[in-house]
Design an enzyme around this catalytic site. Structure first.
Site, PDB file in Angstrom:
ATOM      1  N   GLU A 167     117.195  31.079  -8.238  1.00  0.00           N
ATOM      2  CA  GLU A 167     116.827  29.662  -8.311  1.00  0.00           C
ATOM      3  C   GLU A 167     117.866  28.775  -8.995  1.00  0.00           C
ATOM      4  O   GLU A 167     117.539  28.022  -9.920  1.00  0.00           O
ATOM      5  CB  GLU A 167     115.446  29.522  -8.980  1.00  0.00           C
ATOM      6  N   ASN A 208     119.218  33.989  -4.739  1.00  0.00           N
ATOM      7  CA  ASN A 208     117.848  33.857  -4.242  1.00  0.00           C
ATOM      8  C   ASN A 208     117.306  32.482  -4.622  1.00  0.00           C
ATOM      9  O   ASN A 208     117.569  31.996  -5.733  1.00  0.00           O
ATOM     10  CB  ASN A 208     117.040  34.956  -4.967  1.00  0.00           C
ATOM     11  N   HIS A 244     108.045  30.989  -0.174  1.00  0.00           N
ATOM     12  CA  HIS A 244     106.733  30.595  -0.711  1.00  0.00           C
ATOM     13  C   HIS A 244     106.269  29.363   0.063  1.00  0.00           C
ATOM     14  O   HIS A 244     106.640  28.233  -0.253  1.00  0.00           O
ATOM     15  CB  HIS A 244     106.828  30.294  -2.207  1.00  0.00           C
ATOM     16  N   GLU A 274     110.263  36.790  -0.934  1.00  0.00           N
ATOM     17  CA  GLU A 274     109.019  36.567  -1.692  1.00  0.00           C
ATOM     18  C   GLU A 274     107.961  35.881  -0.825  1.00  0.00           C
ATOM     19  O   GLU A 274     107.300  34.931  -1.260  1.00  0.00           O
ATOM     20  CB  GLU A 274     109.296  35.714  -2.939  1.00  0.00           C
ATOM     21  N   ASP A 276     104.907  34.409   0.891  1.00  0.00           N
ATOM     22  CA  ASP A 276     103.451  34.219   0.870  1.00  0.00           C
ATOM     23  C   ASP A 276     103.131  32.821   1.400  1.00  0.00           C
ATOM     24  O   ASP A 276     103.993  31.951   1.442  1.00  0.00           O
ATOM     25  CB  ASP A 276     102.806  34.501  -0.507  1.00  0.00           C
TER      26      ASP A 276
HETATM   27  C1  XIL Z   1     106.202  35.252 -10.700  1.00  0.00           C
HETATM   28  C2  XIL Z   1     105.288  36.442 -10.856  1.00  0.00           C
HETATM   29  O1  XIL Z   1     104.689  36.704  -9.610  1.00  0.00           O
HETATM   30  C3  XIL Z   1     104.248  36.206 -11.899  1.00  0.00           C
HETATM   31  O2  XIL Z   1     103.511  37.384 -12.166  1.00  0.00           O
HETATM   32  C4  XIL Z   1     104.903  35.718 -13.197  1.00  0.00           C
HETATM   33  O3  XIL Z   1     103.902  35.368 -14.131  1.00  0.00           O
HETATM   34  C5  XIL Z   1     105.791  34.531 -12.928  1.00  0.00           C
HETATM   35  O4  XIL Z   1     106.759  34.865 -11.939  1.00  0.00           O
HETATM   36  N1  XIL Z   1     109.813  32.961  -7.890  1.00  0.00           N
HETATM   37  C6  XIL Z   1     110.321  34.141  -8.378  1.00  0.00           C
HETATM   38  C7  XIL Z   1     109.407  35.146  -8.954  1.00  0.00           C
HETATM   39  O5  XIL Z   1     111.522  34.388  -8.227  1.00  0.00           O
HETATM   40  O6  XIL Z   1     110.007  35.897  -9.981  1.00  0.00           O
HETATM   41  C8  XIL Z   1     108.130  34.538  -9.456  1.00  0.00           C
HETATM   42  O7  XIL Z   1     107.258  35.587  -9.831  1.00  0.00           O
HETATM   43  C9  XIL Z   1     107.515  33.655  -8.393  1.00  0.00           C
HETATM   44  C10 XIL Z   1     108.442  32.538  -8.017  1.00  0.00           C
END
Ligand code: XIL
Length: 359
Positions: A167, A208, A244, A274, A276
């Site tokens: 990020e 990422n 996401h 990631e 979802d």
């Molecule tokens: C999130 C986890 O899923 C949670 O359990 C934690 O509390 C916070 O982080 N982007 C990312 C991940 O790169 O590491 C994050 O994961 C979600 C957003």
């Protein structure tokens, strides 16, 4: 060539076979209570054409047998959800705690899964000794170097790919003003990649980020960064597109073109790291259909490109999803519900994987 070798002109027989397998799965799934024992899994459907992964959380891996069974049986890649982040690995300066991450790596090895390491440089989940400390730029650089070399060396040979930097960008494509950027400028990114490469030359090294699914200022900033790093010979091998998504936001319809500008024009890998698709609760049939469509389109876009090597869901069950605690009033983002009933999105992914397999 836009389409990869994975998806030549479809053969009727193969399509029929895929349809029959899915139909058989539906029949069995609707009668069998334990999905872990279902005859077809996502990883079997993928048949090594792509890594199909999930984030893995502790303590659910230890305490929930259904979670553990599905994590082991459905996926051929895992990403520790939190266990490899800085606060977990180095909670005190110079004190490294690897037990939780080691457990996930051992689980992966026992289940013949690859591990996607997450993450070395980020602005979140940092230990308080680091965020609350006062350091010169030179000290911070040395701390970062030490952390990366220690962690990557510990896992050397066991990690397929690392999210080295997570990020780094704002939505407008400018650099995020993290403690790393403020102290060190953008060179922290090249440094981090070089240190990680030094510690494990075999590991693929990713940058990422989220909201870089479509072509927009943020994904273009990522593109320009990776292009410039490659031109300087910095070891960057992949771009992680977090994925996401939300049914209320619309779909990034140019995701395939976006993936291809990285894979074709820059020659790097892409991973959907990631994935979802959340909704404003409660969900209804329309939101569920939209969710299925979004999962399907992301997976299709990745499968259409041989260098899109990994599709990872950020948790597979709503039972432990990160979404409700971060986005108030939202949830139902995963491919299984909180009772481990597979949703239509699961079957869409299964169908996509079957259609692409063997090529
Ligand atoms: C999130 C986890 O899923 C949670 O359990 C934690 O509390 C916070 O982080 N982007 C990312 C991940 O790169 O590491 C994050 O994961 C979600 C957003």
């Amino acid at each position: 060539m836009i389409k990869s070798m994975r998806r030549p002109a479809p053969f009727i027989q193969r399509r029929h076979l895929a349809a029959m397998l899915v139909a058989a799965f539906f029949t069995l799934a609707s009668t069998a209570p334990a999905f872990a024992k279902a005859p077809i899994t996502l990883r079997a459907a993928a048949d090594h054409t792509v890594q199909i992964g999930t984030a893995i959380g502790l303590p659910q891996l230890d305490n929930d047998p259904t979670y553990r069974a599905l994590a082991g049986s459905q996926f051929n890649s895992v990403t520790p959800e939190n266990a490899m982040k800085w606060d977990a690995i180095e909670p005190q300066r110079g004190v490294y705690t690897y037990a939780a991450a080691d457990e996930i790596v051992a689980f992966a090895r026992a289940h013949d899964q690859q591990v996607h390491g997450h993450t070395l440089v980020w602005h979140n989940q940092l230990p308080s000794w680091l965020t609350g400390g006062t350091f010169t730029a030179a000290e911070l650089r040395a701390i970062l170097r030490q952390h990366i070399i220690s962690e990557v060396s510990h896992f050397r040979g066991k990690i397929y790919a690392w999210d080295v930097v997570n990020e780094p960008f704002n939505e407008d494509g400018t650099y995020r003003q993290t403690m790393w950027f403020q102290a060190l400028g953008p060179s922290y990114i090249a440094d981090a990649l070089r240190w990680a490469h030094q510690a494990d030359p075999q590991a693929k090294l990713y940058i990422n980020d989220y909201n870089i699914e479509g072509i927009n200022p943020k994904s273009t900033a990522m593109y320009n960064l990776v292009k410039s790093l490659r031109a300087q010979g910095v070891p960057v091998s992949g771009v992680g597109i977090q994925g996401h998504l939300g049914t209320q936001y619309g779909f990034p319809g140019d995701i395939a073109q976006n993936i291809q500008r990285f894979t074709h024009r820059l020659g790097v890998q892409v991973g959907i790291t990631e994935l979802d698709v959340r909704s404003i609760l409660p969900v209804d049939a329309t939101k569920l259909a939209t969710q299925t469509d979004y999962y399907n389109r992301v997976v299709e876009a990745c499968l259409a490109d041989a260098r899109c090597v990994n599709i990872t869901v950020w948790g597979f069950t709503d039972k432990y999803s990160w979404v409700p605690s971060v986005f108030a009033g939202q949830g139902a983002a995963d491919i299984y519900d909180e009772n481990y009933v597979a949703k239509p999105a699961y079957f869409a992914i299964l169908r996509d994987l079957l259609a692409a397999r063997g090529h």
